[in-house]
Design a protein around this motif. Sequence first.
Motif, PDB file in Angstrom:
ATOM      1  N   UNK A 144      -2.776 -11.167  15.476  1.00 22.27           N
ATOM      2  CA  UNK A 144      -1.810 -10.132  15.145  1.00 22.27           C
ATOM      3  C   UNK A 144      -2.488  -8.761  15.190  1.00 22.27           C
ATOM      4  N   UNK A 145      -1.704  -7.727  15.489  1.00 25.47           N
ATOM      5  CA  UNK A 145      -2.211  -6.377  15.351  1.00 25.47           C
ATOM      6  C   UNK A 145      -2.455  -6.120  13.863  1.00 25.47           C
ATOM      7  N   UNK A 146      -3.548  -5.442  13.556  1.00 25.52           N
ATOM      8  CA  UNK A 146      -3.899  -5.237  12.162  1.00 25.52           C
ATOM      9  C   UNK A 146      -3.570  -3.802  11.739  1.00 25.52           C
ATOM     10  N   UNK A 147      -2.556  -3.609  10.931  1.00 29.07           N
ATOM     11  CA  UNK A 147      -2.190  -2.269  10.503  1.00 29.07           C
ATOM     12  C   UNK A 147      -3.143  -1.749   9.448  1.00 29.07           C
ATOM     13  N   UNK A 148      -3.076  -0.442   9.203  1.00 27.43           N
ATOM     14  CA  UNK A 148      -3.868   0.129   8.121  1.00 27.43           C
ATOM     15  C   UNK A 148      -3.395  -0.436   6.795  1.00 27.43           C
ATOM     16  N   UNK A 149      -4.293  -0.403   5.805  1.00 27.81           N
ATOM     17  CA  UNK A 149      -3.936  -0.903   4.484  1.00 27.81           C
ATOM     18  C   UNK A 149      -2.801  -0.066   3.899  1.00 27.81           C
ATOM     19  N   UNK A 150      -1.856  -0.683   3.237  1.00 28.48           N
ATOM     20  CA  UNK A 150      -0.747   0.059   2.642  1.00 28.48           C
ATOM     21  C   UNK A 150      -1.227   0.949   1.503  1.00 28.48           C
ATOM     22  N   UNK A 151      -0.370   1.868   1.085  1.00 21.96           N
ATOM     23  CA  UNK A 151      -0.745   2.799   0.026  1.00 21.96           C
ATOM     24  C   UNK A 151      -1.099   2.086  -1.274  1.00 21.96           C
ATOM     25  N   UNK A 152      -0.497   0.921  -1.500  1.00 22.86           N
ATOM     26  CA  UNK A 152      -0.771   0.205  -2.746  1.00 22.86           C
ATOM     27  C   UNK A 152      -2.246  -0.158  -2.893  1.00 22.86           C
ATOM     28  N   UNK A 153      -2.937  -0.355  -1.768  1.00 24.49           N
ATOM     29  CA  UNK A 153      -4.348  -0.727  -1.845  1.00 24.49           C
ATOM     30  C   UNK A 153      -5.176   0.405  -2.434  1.00 24.49           C
ATOM     31  N   UNK A 154      -4.751   1.635  -2.205  1.00 22.53           N
ATOM     32  CA  UNK A 154      -5.479   2.790  -2.727  1.00 22.53           C
ATOM     33  C   UNK A 154      -5.357   2.921  -4.238  1.00 22.53           C
ATOM     34  N   UNK A 155      -4.426   2.194  -4.847  1.00 19.99           N
ATOM     35  CA  UNK A 155      -4.258   2.262  -6.304  1.00 19.99           C
ATOM     36  C   UNK A 155      -5.289   1.410  -7.038  1.00 19.99           C
ATOM     37  N   UNK A 156      -6.038   0.575  -6.318  1.00 21.14           N
ATOM     38  CA  UNK A 156      -7.061  -0.239  -6.962  1.00 21.14           C
ATOM     39  C   UNK A 156      -8.231   0.642  -7.404  1.00 21.14           C
ATOM     40  N   UNK A 157      -8.766   0.350  -8.565  1.00 20.03           N
ATOM     41  CA  UNK A 157      -9.957   1.048  -9.020  1.00 20.03           C
ATOM     42  C   UNK A 157     -11.158   0.568  -8.202  1.00 20.03           C
ATOM     43  N   UNK A 158     -12.273   1.303  -8.239  1.00 22.20           N
ATOM     44  CA  UNK A 158     -13.455   0.835  -7.496  1.00 22.20           C
ATOM     45  C   UNK A 158     -13.871  -0.586  -7.878  1.00 22.20           C
ATOM     46  N   UNK A 159     -13.836  -0.898  -9.166  1.00 25.26           N
ATOM     47  CA  UNK A 159     -14.191  -2.248  -9.600  1.00 25.26           C
ATOM     48  C   UNK A 159     -13.200  -3.269  -9.057  1.00 25.26           C
ATOM     49  N   UNK A 160     -11.901  -2.951  -9.119  1.00 23.80           N
ATOM     50  CA  UNK A 160     -10.883  -3.858  -8.590  1.00 23.80           C
ATOM     51  C   UNK A 160     -11.061  -4.047  -7.089  1.00 23.80           C
ATOM     52  N   UNK A 161     -11.452  -2.978  -6.399  1.00 19.31           N
ATOM     53  CA  UNK A 161     -11.695  -3.099  -4.968  1.00 19.31           C
ATOM     54  C   UNK A 161     -12.823  -4.054  -4.654  1.00 19.31           C
ATOM     55  N   UNK A 162     -13.895  -3.994  -5.454  1.00 17.00           N
ATOM     56  CA  UNK A 162     -15.020  -4.898  -5.264  1.00 17.00           C
ATOM     57  C   UNK A 162     -14.595  -6.348  -5.498  1.00 17.00           C
TER      58      UNK A 162
END
Length: 217
Positions: A144-162
Motif C-alpha cells: 500500500x502507499x504509505x501516507x504521512x502520520x495523521x495529526x493524532x500521532x503528534x499528540x503523543x508525548x515523547x515518552x508515549x512516542x517511544x
Amino acid sequence: MTRIRVALVDDQALFRAGIRMLIESQPDLEFVGEAGDGEAGVELAASATPDVMLMDIRMPLLDGIAATEAIIAADAPSPRVLVLTTFDLDESAARAIRAGASGFVLKDADPEFLLAAIRTVHAGNAVIAASATRELLEHFAASRARPDAPESFATLTPREGEIFLLAAKGLSNTEIAAREFLSEATVKTHISRILGKLGLRDRVQLVVFAFEHNLVD
C-alpha cells in the motif's frame, strides 16, 4: 469462576467438531455456539454474545473479513475476534485485522497455542508476538502507499512516542518496562493512553497503524 465464552465460525464441520471438543475440555472456557458461514456468524455473535469469536476467512455467503466488520460495527458490545487462517502470509488475514480482529492463528497451530491466544485476546491484549504476524503485516503494508502520520500521532508525548515504537515492534509490556526502566503498570497506562489518542482498539491495530504510516523500520 466466570468462564470465557467462545464461539466458532468455520465452514468445515470436522474442524468445528475438533475445536468444540478442545474448548469444552477447558474448565475456564465455555463453547457457546458455532456457525458454518459468515452471515450465520454475525447472527451468532448477536445471539450467543461470546467473549471471543474464532473466525475463518474463506467461507460461503459472507467471508470472515466482512463478517468481522459487521460484528465489530454492531451496536451491542462486540466480542474479540481471532482470525483462523491456513497461510502464515495471507493478505486476507491482515485485512481482517484492519477490520477489527484482535489477531490471527494458523489452523495448524498447536492446540495449546490456540487456547493461549483465546485467553490473551479475552484479557484485552492482542496475538501479535509471533513472527509470522509481523511478516504478514509488513507484507500487507508494503503493498500500500504509505501516507504521512495523521495529526493524532503528534499528540503523543515523547515518552508515549517511544513506547508506541517499541509496542509496534512487537515488544511485550514486560520487555518495554525493562528497556524504558518503568514498571509494567506504568507501561500499561501509557499503552492505554496511546490507543485512546490514536483511536485504536488494541495492540494489533497499533502495529497496523505503524506499518501503514511508515513509522517503523
